[in-house]
Design an enzyme around this catalytic site. Structure first.
Site, mmCIF file in Angstrom:
data_model
loop_
_atom_site.group_PDB
_atom_site.id
_atom_site.type_symbol
_atom_site.label_atom_id
_atom_site.label_comp_id
_atom_site.label_asym_id
_atom_site.label_seq_id
_atom_site.Cartn_x
_atom_site.Cartn_y
_atom_site.Cartn_z
ATOM 1 N N ARG A 57 -64.243 24.181 -7.134
ATOM 2 C CA ARG A 57 -63.160 23.206 -7.119
ATOM 3 C C ARG A 57 -63.598 21.832 -6.631
ATOM 4 O O ARG A 57 -63.344 20.810 -7.280
ATOM 5 C CB ARG A 57 -62.002 23.718 -6.242
ATOM 6 N N THR A 58 -64.245 21.774 -5.476
ATOM 7 C CA THR A 58 -64.579 20.468 -4.901
ATOM 8 C C THR A 58 -65.557 19.710 -5.787
ATOM 9 O O THR A 58 -65.382 18.519 -6.060
ATOM 10 C CB THR A 58 -65.158 20.636 -3.485
ATOM 11 N N LYS A 86 -88.653 23.055 -1.688
ATOM 12 C CA LYS A 86 -90.100 22.860 -1.535
ATOM 13 C C LYS A 86 -90.462 22.333 -0.152
ATOM 14 O O LYS A 86 -91.621 22.059 0.130
ATOM 15 C CB LYS A 86 -90.607 21.874 -2.591
ATOM 16 N N ARG A 107 -72.288 18.464 -0.199
ATOM 17 C CA ARG A 107 -71.884 19.685 0.498
ATOM 18 C C ARG A 107 -73.153 20.396 0.951
ATOM 19 O O ARG A 107 -74.098 20.539 0.188
ATOM 20 C CB ARG A 107 -71.064 20.611 -0.389
ATOM 21 N N HIS A 135 -64.163 19.218 6.364
ATOM 22 C CA HIS A 135 -64.023 19.022 4.913
ATOM 23 C C HIS A 135 -62.960 17.933 4.752
ATOM 24 O O HIS A 135 -61.834 18.210 4.337
ATOM 25 C CB HIS A 135 -63.583 20.340 4.272
#
Length: 308
Positions: A57-58, A86, A107, A135
């Site tokens: 969703r985000t 890496k 995120r 959030h």
């Protein structure tokens, strides 16, 4: 008023005046979308969509928001598909992104990572969720959803149900709601109660709250905000298994409410919210997703300093 938030990193940065301004500008953005006048506002701008933790969703909401404004998107999803796998530091990754994009949304599973990212670059950075921390854009769209659904905030009673310990959407929204004259029922198992730091942060604000493990408190509320028990946040899986079905909302429970209780959920859901609620007019969690796009369209414009 002068809006000064280039970066959106947590909900503590917003004053009541900021929130009033954001609601006003989001209403204007919603009007522009309805009139098909939003496309082109961010033409020529490029968003870096950096999702190092699972999201549907985000991520899609931000990317849809940028596309609907006429901008473009470059993205990476998951550590395994980035140079962080890496051994590259987040700082170095962000310095490279700064050369490619005009704004970044990130995120990351580590709390505080968005602040590290913002400190590395001069382009705007938006926190799309950092671990069990915050959030902020979810909280802003939730605030706008409540106002849109109920026509106000002051005077409302809200229930927060489920994982209040690890739920970053809960943490972030409560920080915004403290600016309003609302009453909260914090409904959770004792093991998943709201952390003391967030409760202490409500002192001196007009908000009031009480804690409970009685799901029927929902019957006294204008809003029921449901969250899943978050398996990925638990250090002990046995503890998750014990608590995962602590509370469930279904159609029968909602229809027994003394009020016209609007049901919100940041999604995804597991089994804490029955699908038989979906056909009720006060089930607003899919409308919540729609509000999320216009809210994030507004935030992208404001962070980039683009008027509309």
């Amino acid at each position: 008023m002068a809006y000064e938030h280039k970066n959106i990193l947590d909900t503590d940065q917003f004053s009541k005046a900021d929130l009033d301004f954001l609601v006003e500008r989001t209403r204007e953005m919603e009007r522009l979308v309805e009139q098909n006048k939003a496309f082109g506002i961010l033409e020529g701008k490029l968003l870096a969509s950096l999702f190092f933790e699972a999201s549907t969703r985000t991520r899609l909401s931000f990317e849809a928001a940028m596309e609907r404004l006429g901008g473009r998107v470059i993205s990476t999803v998951g550590f395994q598909f980035s140079s962080i796998s890496k051994g590259e530091t987040l700082y170095d990754t962000m310095k490279m992104i700064e050369a490619y994009a005009d704004i970044a949304v990130i995120r990351h599973p580590v709390e505080g990572s968005s602040r590290i990212a913002a400190g590395a670059v001069k382009i705007p950075v938006i926190n799309a969720g950092d671990g069990a921390g915050q959030h902020p854009t979810q909280a802003l769209l939730d605030l706008y959803t409540i106002i849109s659904e109920k026509g106000k905030l002051d005077g409302l009673t809200l229930a927060f149900i489920g994982d209040l310990k690890y739920g970053r959407t809960i943490h972030s929204l409560i920080n915004l709601l403290r600016h309003y004259k609302v009453h909260l029922y914090l409904i959770s198992p004792p093991e998943l109660s709201l952390p003391d730091s967030y409760k202490k942060g409500l002192s001196g604000f007009p908000i009031t709250f009480e804690e409970s493990d009685d799901i029927k408190k929902v019957w006294e509320c204008d809003i029921a905000y449901v969250t899943r028990i978050q398996e990925e946040r638990f250090p002990d899986h046995k503890e998750y298994e014990r608590l995962k079905e602590s509370f469930k909302l279904n159609k029968e429970l909602i229809l027994a409410s003394k009020k016209d209780t609007t049901v919100l959920h940041p999604l995804p859901r597991v089994n804490e919210l029955s699908t038989d609620v979906d056909d009720l007019p006060n089930a607003a969690y899919f409308r919540q997703a729609k509000y999320g796009v216009v809210s994030r369209m507004t935030l992208l414009c404001l962070s980039l300093g683009v008027n509309f």
